[in-house]
Design a protein around this motif. Structure first.
Motif, mmCIF file in Angstrom:
data_model
loop_
_atom_site.group_PDB
_atom_site.id
_atom_site.type_symbol
_atom_site.label_atom_id
_atom_site.label_comp_id
_atom_site.label_asym_id
_atom_site.label_seq_id
_atom_site.Cartn_x
_atom_site.Cartn_y
_atom_site.Cartn_z
ATOM 1 N N VAL A 129 0.843 -1.194 0.000
ATOM 2 C CA VAL A 129 0.000 0.000 0.000
ATOM 3 C C VAL A 129 0.877 1.243 0.000
ATOM 4 O O VAL A 129 1.831 1.344 0.781
ATOM 5 C CB VAL A 129 -0.920 0.018 1.244
ATOM 6 C CG1 VAL A 129 -1.765 1.290 1.260
ATOM 7 C CG2 VAL A 129 -1.808 -1.219 1.264
ATOM 8 N N GLN A 145 -7.635 8.734 -5.543
ATOM 9 C CA GLN A 145 -8.236 8.600 -4.217
ATOM 10 C C GLN A 145 -9.757 8.577 -4.297
ATOM 11 O O GLN A 145 -10.412 7.826 -3.566
ATOM 12 C CB GLN A 145 -7.749 9.753 -3.327
ATOM 13 C CG GLN A 145 -6.269 9.667 -2.989
ATOM 14 C CD GLN A 145 -5.762 10.868 -2.202
ATOM 15 O OE1 GLN A 145 -6.397 11.923 -2.184
ATOM 16 N NE2 GLN A 145 -4.616 10.719 -1.550
ATOM 17 N N SER A 146 -10.308 9.375 -5.200
ATOM 18 C CA SER A 146 -11.761 9.364 -5.398
ATOM 19 C C SER A 146 -12.220 8.014 -5.928
ATOM 20 O O SER A 146 -13.294 7.519 -5.556
ATOM 21 C CB SER A 146 -12.173 10.474 -6.365
ATOM 22 O OG SER A 146 -11.808 11.745 -5.873
ATOM 23 N N TYR A 148 -10.888 4.987 -5.383
ATOM 24 C CA TYR A 148 -10.925 3.973 -4.317
ATOM 25 C C TYR A 148 -12.140 4.173 -3.408
ATOM 26 O O TYR A 148 -12.807 3.210 -3.015
ATOM 27 C CB TYR A 148 -9.633 4.025 -3.500
ATOM 28 C CG TYR A 148 -8.443 3.426 -4.198
ATOM 29 C CD1 TYR A 148 -8.344 2.051 -4.372
ATOM 30 C CD2 TYR A 148 -7.425 4.220 -4.692
ATOM 31 C CE1 TYR A 148 -7.248 1.490 -5.018
ATOM 32 C CE2 TYR A 148 -6.330 3.673 -5.344
ATOM 33 C CZ TYR A 148 -6.249 2.304 -5.502
ATOM 34 O OH TYR A 148 -5.171 1.763 -6.154
ATOM 35 N N LYS A 149 -12.414 5.429 -3.064
ATOM 36 C CA LYS A 149 -13.567 5.706 -2.216
ATOM 37 C C LYS A 149 -14.863 5.347 -2.922
ATOM 38 O O LYS A 149 -15.789 4.780 -2.319
ATOM 39 C CB LYS A 149 -13.563 7.184 -1.816
ATOM 40 C CG LYS A 149 -12.404 7.570 -0.908
ATOM 41 C CD LYS A 149 -12.413 9.059 -0.608
ATOM 42 C CE LYS A 149 -11.220 9.446 0.275
ATOM 43 N NZ LYS A 149 -11.184 10.900 0.532
ATOM 44 N N ASN A 152 -15.457 1.520 -3.036
ATOM 45 C CA ASN A 152 -15.960 0.991 -1.761
ATOM 46 C C ASN A 152 -17.429 1.338 -1.552
ATOM 47 O O ASN A 152 -18.196 0.535 -1.026
ATOM 48 C CB ASN A 152 -15.116 1.535 -0.608
ATOM 49 C CG ASN A 152 -13.783 0.788 -0.462
ATOM 50 O OD1 ASN A 152 -13.763 -0.419 -0.320
ATOM 51 N ND2 ASN A 152 -12.682 1.516 -0.514
ATOM 52 N N TYR A 160 -7.463 0.394 0.060
ATOM 53 C CA TYR A 160 -7.203 1.789 -0.302
ATOM 54 C C TYR A 160 -5.728 1.993 -0.653
ATOM 55 O O TYR A 160 -4.834 1.567 0.065
ATOM 56 C CB TYR A 160 -7.603 2.695 0.861
ATOM 57 C CG TYR A 160 -7.552 4.168 0.547
ATOM 58 C CD1 TYR A 160 -8.476 4.745 -0.316
ATOM 59 C CD2 TYR A 160 -6.590 4.993 1.116
ATOM 60 C CE1 TYR A 160 -8.448 6.103 -0.601
ATOM 61 C CE2 TYR A 160 -6.539 6.342 0.854
ATOM 62 C CZ TYR A 160 -7.480 6.896 -0.015
ATOM 63 O OH TYR A 160 -7.431 8.238 -0.292
ATOM 64 N N ASN A 161 -5.485 2.640 -1.794
ATOM 65 C CA ASN A 161 -4.144 2.958 -2.299
ATOM 66 C C ASN A 161 -3.300 1.719 -2.607
ATOM 67 O O ASN A 161 -2.064 1.778 -2.583
ATOM 68 C CB ASN A 161 -3.390 3.859 -1.312
ATOM 69 C CG ASN A 161 -3.647 5.332 -1.576
ATOM 70 O OD1 ASN A 161 -4.101 5.717 -2.652
ATOM 71 N ND2 ASN A 161 -3.370 6.170 -0.606
ATOM 72 N N HIS A 162 -3.953 0.613 -2.875
ATOM 73 C CA HIS A 162 -3.241 -0.603 -3.280
ATOM 74 C C HIS A 162 -3.530 -0.891 -4.745
ATOM 75 O O HIS A 162 -4.682 -0.817 -5.179
ATOM 76 C CB HIS A 162 -3.691 -1.795 -2.431
ATOM 77 C CG HIS A 162 -3.347 -3.126 -3.029
ATOM 78 N ND1 HIS A 162 -2.044 -3.587 -3.116
ATOM 79 C CD2 HIS A 162 -4.123 -4.083 -3.606
ATOM 80 C CE1 HIS A 162 -2.055 -4.773 -3.705
ATOM 81 N NE2 HIS A 162 -3.298 -5.094 -4.013
#
Length: 320
Positions: A129, A145-146, A148-149, A152, A160-162
């Motif tokens: 990560v 980042q948007s 990943y959010k 979910n 997240y961030n992987h």
């Protein structure tokens, strides 16, 4: 007993960066072996994803010079996710653990030490990560980042961030082989298998050489594929939106009837055109989302192979 590690590295037109990073991967394997964390049978497995440059020639030369290097070549370019899957399935019966990583030098190779330690402590999956995104532009950082959010929130289980830098045990790979999807989004599929997992955090660097093979267009395509491959929530959203619009339309009908009864009606061309265009646009968007899912069903039903290996460096060495 020390585990056997295969480092799985997808490559596509990497003739500029491969001569730089290949020795670094070899150095990392030697270090892990010296520290008695992995066996002497550990290997570096390159997957040539139908490159058009000299990538396969470089891989073949590396394999001839050192038995630690080995490689497979796909019959044509199938994409990053298919290349990673081909490498994992190739290594599945030959090792105890795999670590998938890109060959561009952006992911910190030293994080493999902590990954192997986590495996020795009992973890079957270890996710690499990113601890920060300082090397990204503001636009890329915000959109990533948007993404990943949003994933979910859509019901897809992702770390997240992987991305695709991770350790997977052979035990997990055996179960993962039962997932037969043609539409691949590995960072969302691996968590579905389960088993004990943890994360290792690292700093990501700039690309050592060459150009990125993931421009904005491909990134958006991967994001949309991830959402539609892992979640049916967009279809539920369409249903909910359709019910909302239907309710508002019903209120509009009541308003029109009441206005007609009281004699307070005014002919309005602009309002009618706006409503028609709005409803037409909504219908086309909804049909597009539904069509995307139907297209995925179409590809899944065909059951075409997800990758085809045309050459192996081991075959060349045996023929000599």
């Amino acid at each position: 007993m020390k585990p056997t590690l295969y480092i799985v590295i997808p490559c596509y037109n990497e003739q500029e960066v491969l001569p730089i990073t290949a020795p670094e991967f070899l150095q990392e394997i030697r270090k892990l072996q010296k520290n008695e964390m992995i066996s002497e049978e550990s290997r570096i497995l390159f997957i040539d994803d139908g490159s058009k440059d000299n990538t396969w020639s470089i891989i073949s030369d590396l394999a001839r010079k050192d038995k630690t290097y080995c490689g497979i070549r796909q019959s044509r370019n199938r994409g990053h996710q298919n290349a990673v899957l081909a490498g994992l399935m190739e290594a599945k019966g030959k090792c105890d653990i795999t670590i998938s990583i890109d060959c561009d030098g952006q992911d910190d190779i030293n994080a493999m030490d902590d990954m192997v330690k986590a495996y020795l402590d009992g973890c079957e999956v270890v996710y690499g990560v990113r601890s920060s995104r300082k090397t990204d532009t503001f636009f890329k950082r915000f959109t990533a980042q948007s993404f990943y959010k949003f994933l979910n929130r859509m019901g897809a289980e992702v770390v997240y961030n992987h991305a695709d830098y991770r350790l997977i045990s052979s035990r997990v790979l055996e179960e993962f082989a039962n997932y037969k999807e043609v539409n691949l989004f590995l960072r969302g599929m691996v968590p579905l298998v389960g088993f004990k997992s943890t994360s290792v955090y690292y700093e990501r660097h700039e690309r050592i050489a060459g150009e990125s093979h993931y421009p904005l267009k491909k990134m958006l395509a991967l994001a949309f594929n991830g959402i539609t491959s892992l979640s049916v929530k967009p279809l539920s959203m369409i249903t909910g939106f359709g019910l909302t619009v239907s309710f508002l339309s019903f209120l509009g009908v009541l308003w029109a009837i009441i206005a007609q009864v009281v004699g307070n009606t005014v002919a309005g061309w602009a309002s009618i055109i706006c409503i028609v265009c709005f409803m037409g646009g909504i219908q086309l968007v909804c049909l597009g989302v539904i069509g995307e899912y139907i297209g995925k069903i179409y590809m899944e039903v065909k059951g075409r192979p997800r990758y085809i290996i045309s050459e192996r460096t081991d075959d060349k060495l045996e023929n000599k």
